[in-house]
Design a protein around this motif. Structure first.
Motif, short mmCIF file in Angstrom:
data_model
loop_
_atom_site.label_atom_id
_atom_site.label_comp_id
_atom_site.label_asym_id
_atom_site.label_seq_id
_atom_site.Cartn_x
_atom_site.Cartn_y
_atom_site.Cartn_z
N ARG A 80 1.07 -1.22 -0.16
CA ARG A 80 -0.16 -0.01 0.02
C ARG A 80 0.71 0.54 0.15
NH1 ARG A 80 -3.03 -2.54 3.70
NH2 ARG A 80 -2.03 -1.51 5.21
N ILE A 81 1.83 1.19 0.88
CA ILE A 81 2.73 2.25 0.87
C ILE A 81 3.72 2.67 -1.11
CG2 ILE A 81 5.03 3.46 1.52
CD1 ILE A 81 4.35 2.01 4.17
N PHE A 82 4.12 1.60 -1.26
CA PHE A 82 4.34 2.28 -2.90
C PHE A 82 3.65 1.75 -3.28
CE2 PHE A 82 8.55 -0.41 -0.61
CZ PHE A 82 9.25 0.72 -1.03
N GLU A 83 2.51 1.51 -3.49
CA GLU A 83 1.21 2.14 -4.43
C GLU A 83 1.10 3.38 -4.04
OE1 GLU A 83 -1.97 -0.58 -3.66
OE2 GLU A 83 -0.96 -2.15 -4.02
N ALA A 84 0.46 3.97 -2.58
CA ALA A 84 1.08 5.46 -2.90
C ALA A 84 1.53 6.04 -3.20
CB ALA A 84 0.14 5.55 -1.01
N LEU A 85 2.67 5.92 -2.86
CA LEU A 85 3.51 7.15 -4.11
C LEU A 85 3.72 6.56 -5.06
CD1 LEU A 85 6.78 5.25 -2.00
CD2 LEU A 85 5.12 7.64 -1.03
N GLY A 86 2.91 5.25 -5.75
CA GLY A 86 3.11 6.32 -7.29
C GLY A 86 2.52 7.07 -8.39
N ASP A 87 1.96 7.83 -7.11
CA ASP A 87 1.00 9.46 -7.89
C ASP A 87 1.82 10.10 -7.67
OD1 ASP A 87 -0.85 11.05 -7.65
OD2 ASP A 87 -2.03 9.57 -8.69
N PRO A 88 2.48 11.51 -8.66
CA PRO A 88 3.46 12.47 -7.83
C PRO A 88 2.52 13.13 -7.48
CG PRO A 88 2.62 12.16 -10.64
CD PRO A 88 2.21 10.74 -10.33
N VAL A 89 1.29 13.07 -7.18
CA VAL A 89 0.18 14.52 -6.59
C VAL A 89 0.55 14.24 -4.85
CG1 VAL A 89 -2.11 15.10 -5.44
CG2 VAL A 89 -0.68 14.92 -8.35
N ARG A 90 0.29 12.89 -5.13
CA ARG A 90 0.85 12.14 -3.49
C ARG A 90 1.94 12.50 -3.32
NH1 ARG A 90 -3.32 8.10 -4.98
NH2 ARG A 90 -2.35 6.46 -5.73
N ARG A 91 3.33 12.65 -3.76
CA ARG A 91 4.33 12.54 -3.22
C ARG A 91 4.84 13.92 -3.02
NH1 ARG A 91 5.80 8.71 -7.96
NH2 ARG A 91 6.13 10.26 -9.27
N TYR A 92 3.97 14.85 -3.84
CA TYR A 92 4.20 16.29 -3.92
C TYR A 92 3.58 16.38 -2.36
CZ TYR A 92 3.19 21.28 -3.91
OH TYR A 92 3.96 22.43 -3.91
N ILE A 93 2.65 15.65 -2.20
CA ILE A 93 1.56 15.56 -0.86
C ILE A 93 2.49 16.17 0.31
CG2 ILE A 93 0.18 15.56 0.99
CD1 ILE A 93 -1.25 15.47 -1.98
N LEU A 94 3.26 14.58 -0.34
CA LEU A 94 4.44 13.93 1.47
C LEU A 94 5.05 15.21 1.20
CD1 LEU A 94 4.96 10.20 0.36
CD2 LEU A 94 4.03 11.46 2.33
N GLU A 95 6.17 15.75 0.45
CA GLU A 95 7.18 16.92 0.84
C GLU A 95 6.90 18.50 1.04
OE1 GLU A 95 8.26 17.90 -3.71
OE2 GLU A 95 9.21 15.73 -4.02
N GLN B 163 -2.11 25.07 -7.11
CA GLN B 163 -1.72 25.81 -8.26
C GLN B 163 -0.29 24.42 -8.96
OE1 GLN B 163 1.09 28.04 -5.12
NE2 GLN B 163 -0.35 29.49 -4.53
N ARG B 164 -0.34 23.02 -8.35
CA ARG B 164 0.53 22.05 -9.81
C ARG B 164 -0.07 21.92 -10.54
NH1 ARG B 164 5.39 19.84 -6.53
NH2 ARG B 164 6.16 19.84 -9.43
N ALA B 165 -1.35 21.09 -10.34
CA ALA B 165 -2.30 19.84 -11.08
C ALA B 165 -3.98 21.33 -10.86
CB ALA B 165 -2.21 18.80 -10.84
N ALA B 166 -4.42 20.85 -12.53
CA ALA B 166 -6.17 20.89 -12.22
C ALA B 166 -6.12 20.24 -11.52
CB ALA B 166 -5.91 21.62 -13.66
N ILE B 167 -6.87 19.64 -10.28
CA ILE B 167 -7.64 19.08 -9.26
C ILE B 167 -8.66 19.95 -8.31
CG2 ILE B 167 -5.53 19.25 -7.35
CD1 ILE B 167 -5.77 16.02 -7.54
N SER B 168 -9.86 19.02 -7.96
CA SER B 168 -10.65 19.36 -7.42
C SER B 168 -10.33 19.48 -5.82
CB SER B 168 -11.74 18.66 -7.55
OG SER B 168 -11.69 17.79 -7.22
N GLN B 169 -10.69 20.05 -4.56
CA GLN B 169 -10.67 19.22 -3.42
C GLN B 169 -10.94 18.21 -3.21
OE1 GLN B 169 -13.64 19.68 -0.88
NE2 GLN B 169 -11.91 19.28 1.07
#
Length: 135
Positions: free
Chosen positions: A7-22, A40-46
């Motif tokens: 699950r950890i590595f699946e979560a890390l597979g997405d660039p948005v989630r990696r950015y949130i971790l940063e 500011q980095r991606a077109a994504i809803s709340q």
């Protein structure tokens, strides 16, 4: 690989989630601050950002606490530690056996002391404390 590590590595597979971790690695962040930074980095809803935060929470990579009506997110070291441990075992698969082998060597050395005492004609107590003979 355990389900937790998967699950950890699946979560890390997405660039948005990696950015949130940063973002949360630097300091505790409110959900609103995270949403604004990600938008500011991606077109994504709340709700989309909230779903990413849920995946990170479920994977054990972030923790959340309530402060009034706000939700504050922080990096969870336990998830990172689990991922690091798994990666370390890949890099050095023998390392996980080092401590048990050290313990085995100690037990072998302990077993040799009584045998040495028996072969030298001294008692086990004398072999364990050589100064006891001279007292």
């Amino acid at each position: 690989m355990s389900a937790t590590v998967a699950r950890i590595f699946e979560a890390l597979g997405d660039p948005v989630r990696r950015y949130i971790l940063e973002l949360v690695a630097a300091d505790e962040q409110s959900a609103g601050t995270i949403v604004a930074a990600v938008q500011q980095r991606a077109a994504i809803s709340q709700p989309g950002v909230s779903q990413h935060l849920k995946v990170l929470r479920d994977a054990g990579l972030v923790s959340v606490r309530a402060e009034g009506t706000r939700r504050l997110y922080l990096l969870d070291r336990s998830g990172l530690d689990a991922a690091c441990l798994w990666l370390t075992r890949l890099a050095d698969p023998i390392e996980q056996f080092a401590q048990p082998l050290d313990a085995l060597a100690t037990e072998i050395a302990r077993g040799k002391r009584p045998r040495r005492a028996a072969n030298s004609g001294h008692s086990v107590e004398e072999a364990a404390d050589p100064d006891a003979r001279h007292a």
